[in-house]
Motif scaffolding. Structure first.
Motif, short mmCIF file in Angstrom:
data_model
loop_
_atom_site.label_atom_id
_atom_site.label_comp_id
_atom_site.label_asym_id
_atom_site.label_seq_id
_atom_site.Cartn_x
_atom_site.Cartn_y
_atom_site.Cartn_z
N HIS A 1 1.86 5.09 -12.83
CA HIS A 1 1.94 4.41 -14.12
C HIS A 1 3.18 3.52 -14.13
CE1 HIS A 1 5.32 7.08 -15.14
NE2 HIS A 1 4.60 8.02 -14.53
N PRO A 2 3.28 2.54 -15.01
CA PRO A 2 4.48 1.71 -15.07
C PRO A 2 5.72 2.58 -15.27
CG PRO A 2 2.74 0.71 -16.36
CD PRO A 2 2.24 2.07 -15.96
N GLU B 1 5.33 -6.27 -9.06
CA GLU B 1 3.94 -6.73 -9.04
C GLU B 1 2.96 -5.59 -9.30
OE1 GLU B 1 4.48 -10.56 -6.02
OE2 GLU B 1 3.69 -8.66 -5.25
N GLN B 2 3.41 -4.36 -9.06
CA GLN B 2 2.56 -3.20 -9.33
C GLN B 2 2.80 -2.63 -10.72
OE1 GLN B 2 2.94 -0.43 -6.04
NE2 GLN B 2 2.41 -1.99 -4.52
N GLY B 3 3.59 -3.34 -11.52
CA GLY B 3 3.76 -2.96 -12.91
C GLY B 3 5.01 -2.19 -13.24
N GLY C 1 12.29 -14.38 -13.62
CA GLY C 1 11.17 -14.35 -14.55
C GLY C 1 10.36 -13.07 -14.51
N ARG C 2 10.76 -12.11 -13.69
CA ARG C 2 10.03 -10.84 -13.56
C ARG C 2 10.73 -9.74 -14.36
NH1 ARG C 2 5.36 -11.36 -10.00
NH2 ARG C 2 5.76 -13.20 -8.69
N ASP D 1 0.83 -1.20 0.00
CA ASP D 1 0.00 0.00 0.00
C ASP D 1 0.86 1.26 0.00
OD1 ASP D 1 -2.31 -1.48 -0.01
OD2 ASP D 1 -2.70 -1.27 2.14
N ARG D 2 1.92 1.24 0.79
CA ARG D 2 2.80 2.41 0.84
C ARG D 2 3.48 2.64 -0.50
NH1 ARG D 2 1.67 5.51 5.39
NH2 ARG D 2 0.65 4.01 6.76
#
Length: 206
Positions: A52-53, A72-74, A96-97, A43-44
């Protein structure tokens, strides 16, 4: 180490981070294995990072827990840590990320001519020998309109260590257009326990 000195960076001049890497994620705010701590930090980051990404530089990334949340947030993440053992664990965590983890000095990260939308640093800046110089170098890595996200504090009672929010904002003043300080001490979910020392985040736009 005492409990207040288990933060990334605390006691950094004498700490053997390669030796500490295996147990680093055992701290609730490091491994974020507890769902409440993980959600609190997610959240922080969502509030602090661009909506945006974006290209994010995570300095002193440790085992990559915050890097993983950001991915995970893009966001596209480049993490840097000076400990090969920490880097190994971060690379495994982010395999893989959309992330690259580099071994190097947070003060002068090995990113060449690349630039970023945000620089994230948690519990590292205070332990560097030249915080002002590091901030100036990082400022040169930020794109116009980019931001610093700096999570710091002052830990301990008998021999406190850290960097107070007032000092950090003063160091940022000549480098940034807008600085916001967010107190974090009262948010036990972030730390996995109640704390009574100074913990805060600074979000500063360039």
């Amino acid at each position: 180490m005492t409990s207040e000195n288990t933060h990334r960076g605390a006691g950094a001049p004498e700490a053997d981070w390669d030796a500490l890497a295996a147990g680093f994620d055992d701290e609730p705010d490091h491994g974020l294995r507890d769902s409440s701590a993980r959600a609190a930090w997610a959240d922080r980051l969502r509030a602090w990072l661009p909506g945006h990404p974006a290209d994010l530089l995570d300095l002193g990334c440790g085992t990559g827990s915050l890097s993983l949340l950001a991915v995970e947030q893009g966001h596209r993440v480049t993490g840097v840590d000076r400990s090969p053992a920490m880097v190994e664990r971060a690379r495994a965590k982010l395999a893989g990320r959309s992330a690259e983890i580099l071994c190097g000095d947070a003060s002068a990260p090995p990113v060449g001519e690349r630039s970023f939308d945000a620089v994230l640093v948690r519990h590292v800046l205070w332990a560097l020998p030249d915080p002002a110089g590091a901030l100036g170098h990082w400022r040169g890595l930020l794109r116009p309109g980019g931001r610093f996200v700096l999570v710091e504090g002052v830990w301990g009672t008998h021999s406190p260590v850290g960097i107070a929010a007032g000092r950090l904002t003063a160091l940022l003043e000549p480098l940034t257009r807008r600085v916001r300080v967010e107190p974090l001490s009262a948010h036990a979910a972030l730390w996995g326990k109640e704390v009574d020392d100074e913990r805060y985040a600074v979000v500063a736009t360039v």
